[in-house]
Design an enzyme around this catalytic site. Sequence first.
Site, PDB file in Angstrom:
ATOM      1  CB  CYS A 187      -0.797   0.179   0.964  1.00  0.00           C
ATOM      2  SG  CYS A 187      -0.222   0.720   2.731  1.00  0.00           S
ATOM      3  CG  ASP A 188      -1.225   4.736   0.390  1.00  0.00           C
ATOM      4  OD1 ASP A 188      -1.457   4.076   1.071  1.00  0.00           O
ATOM      5  OD2 ASP A 188      -1.901   5.762  -0.090  1.00  0.00           O
TER       6      ASP A 188
ATOM      7  CD1 TRP B 192      -2.502   3.917   4.062  1.00  0.00           C
ATOM      8  CD2 TRP B 192      -4.765   3.652   4.833  1.00  0.00           C
ATOM      9  NE1 TRP B 192      -3.153   4.043   3.094  1.00  0.00           N
ATOM     10  CE2 TRP B 192      -4.558   3.910   3.269  1.00  0.00           C
ATOM     11  CE3 TRP B 192      -6.140   3.505   5.278  1.00  0.00           C
ATOM     12  CZ2 TRP B 192      -5.572   4.048   2.612  1.00  0.00           C
ATOM     13  CZ3 TRP B 192      -7.248   3.534   4.502  1.00  0.00           C
ATOM     14  CH2 TRP B 192      -7.216   3.965   3.234  1.00  0.00           C
TER      15      TRP B 192
ATOM     16  CG  ASP C 147     -16.737   7.553   8.655  1.00  0.00           C
ATOM     17  OD1 ASP C 147     -17.404   7.195   7.925  1.00  0.00           O
ATOM     18  OD2 ASP C 147     -15.526   7.147   8.777  1.00  0.00           O
TER      19      ASP C 147
ATOM     20  CG  ASN D  80      -7.729  -5.296 -12.511  1.00  0.00           C
ATOM     21  OD1 ASN D  80      -8.391  -5.529 -13.562  1.00  0.00           O
ATOM     22  ND2 ASN D  80      -8.778  -5.684 -11.541  1.00  0.00           N
TER      23      ASN D  80
ATOM     24  NE  ARG E 214      -8.216   2.355  -1.459  1.00  0.00           N
ATOM     25  CZ  ARG E 214      -8.945   3.088  -2.113  1.00  0.00           C
ATOM     26  NH1 ARG E 214     -10.261   3.033  -1.995  1.00  0.00           N
ATOM     27  NH2 ARG E 214      -8.174   3.610  -3.116  1.00  0.00           N
ATOM     28  CD  GLU E 215     -13.725  -4.946   2.421  1.00  0.00           C
ATOM     29  OE1 GLU E 215     -13.515  -4.697   3.494  1.00  0.00           O
ATOM     30  OE2 GLU E 215     -14.469  -4.871   1.981  1.00  0.00           O
TER      31      GLU E 215
ATOM     32  CB  SER F  46      -9.025  -4.329  -8.060  1.00  0.00           C
ATOM     33  OG  SER F  46      -8.067  -3.661  -9.031  1.00  0.00           O
TER      34      SER F  46
END
Length: 743
Positions: free
Chosen positions: A13-14, A175, A196, A416, A604-605, A611
């Site tokens: 991830c980032d 994260w 949220d 993807n 994101r899970e 993906s």
Amino acid sequence: MSKETKWVICSTCDINCGLLVTVEDGKVKSIKKNPDHPLTPNSICIKGANANKYITHPDRLTHALKRVGERGSGQWEQISTKQALDEIADKMKKLIAEDGPETIGSTYGWSSNAGAASRRFMNLLGSPNWTWTGYVCLANSTVPSKATYGFWQFPDFHNTKCIVLLGHAPGPQRWTAEYLWIKDALDKGAKLIVTDPRRNSYSDQADIFLQVKPATDSAYLLAWINVIIYEDLYDKEFVKKWTVGFEQLTERVKDYTPEWASEITGAPADKIRESARMYATTGPAVIPWGAVPDHHANSTQTLRALTILRSITGNLDVPGGELLMGYHPEISSDDEFELNERLSPEQRKKQLGVDRFKLLSWETLEKTGPAMEKVWGKKYSNQVSGGAMAHPASMWEAMKTGKPYRLRALISQCNNTLNSYPNTTHIYEGLMNLDLLVVMDLIKSPTAQIADYILPATHWLERPNLFNYWDWIPIYQGGEQAVEAPEECMHDWMLWRELGVRLGQEKDWPWKSMEEAYDERLAPAGLTWQKLSTQDRASAPELGFKKYEQTGFGTPSGKVELYSSIFEELGYDPLPSWIEPPDSHVRKPELAKSHPLTFFTGMRENYWFHSFGLGRSIKELRGREPDPRMQIHPDTAYDLDLSDGDWAWVESTSGKRIKLRSWLSNDTHPNVVRVPHGWWYPETTGSEEPGAALSSLWKSADAVILHDSDEYCDKEQGNFQLRGLACKVYKVEDGTEGTSYAI
């Protein structure tokens, strides 16, 4: 038996956490957290811990494949990577000779570390049609910040007194490094404000929780500005000396009161007012980046409101606030490696989407350049590749219709594409009309299944890394290569070098490897990649504060532009404002009857990122989340005759629907449905069963039900509405299995 431990940077991830990888006889034996890493100590998630399962998975691509049947028929010939590159280059030469270099497009994704290399190749080629998944999230956050105060901010979690999380909820498996930074700040007593549409992992520990409707963020943020100005809570000295446009801003937000925002967001007016006061008076404060502001048709307005809040409260470039960190003075940046100056003005004007969405175009990069060069020394400051990107939906349209000209080839690297941008149908129609589609990936993703050539990529365990969060910060870290890749797999960076050499760019790719290129960039700092990755681990300049007092801000005025001259020159509103989302029941009241609920996506899970397909093939991950789940309130589910675990259709105003399992939760708003991101089913690849086309991509992928027409795009940047869209939900009945999946 040889055994060694490697310092590796995880690129799942980032966040890019630093990990310790134990290798025995050339094979990974363990992956663990690194307690001594200078940026991300003790950080690891389940995805990183199971990374070795990716490179040893039986479905992993290890050879190049060439399509021999009809596109999408699944008929392939195995060839060498060298032959594939030779043939791809020859086809590209032919297309360029017929229609010019702009007929070639490219896109890449998070799991690649070759963004600067891909842009370098495209600039040298002469094509402005470069884009990446950052168009949908992260990269599109940067330009409003640059237009307002001349750089993109990075939060100082370690010294902050107040944190604001806008729908952003880092956790132990998501994260992770940022989760640890936030945890440390809260343990030290920092205040926490959470907004949220659903209760998340931070809501119960927040000092203030605002449960807001999706895509209404700019409304309560504008109300915060109103409260801070009209209650005299702003930093008067900073505003007077270092900003322009405060009077115009004051007039603009006059009617944006907490009571007004409450009607739009659903959050109580007194809580909106209280949260504004807390943010303004408990500082230094930070509002870390999160994807939520990037996912709206009013994204630019939201991002501008955020930059203004940071500015008028005096939280810019101070300890515990939002740092404007600049560049490393001795290590060349990604910006420089991209060779942006080599793309001619004539070709820049051909960038797809530039006629409508100027803020992420070459025109803006040129306008921000002089002031940023004066302050930071870089004319083309392209942090996180957040500038001069072709508009993705305009690319699919150019493929499909030839308007304004035909895009005939696309190189998709670790991306993807069918599932990485909204409106899968539009993307599919465009890609199927290409003369050349090249996909480089670890697995035969749905996009790879309709390619002409599939190139086998390396995993991050199999490549060296030089990383500084894409010029977001000036701290460079080195990541070792843990193990060798299969012989025919190619480092992502090398794809562009090898194609460049074949297309006449030899003199601009003098290095034989990534390490050689890294060495050249590091040399002025007296470093080599080997020394940085195995000894020093990181290189950072002395970080000062309030640097603007010596240099001014990197804007045309040299000050924070609350009233943006860049926006005004581009023909856009120079002040932030509220824009009603395109599918809202306020703008289109008739939708309340046909599509009474609101959905948001982009989540994101814990067990995979975007993906990225191999994660869903690994039992240790997929076993924890076997099916895509729609989060819905129990009362709403009761009215729809849905029980926990039932399959349900979620149908948007596009007329398309996807199938998801019901997940009943009191944490979500009764009128809001949460849709997961990026689903496809690797286990159905090649199946002849109904609905199994392209690994059942059409069954549950959020991109299928999302819009990408201009109405659903941010008018300044062109980013897409992924949240606050109208939908209806209904139970899957017997006999309807598979009816939604047909292409």
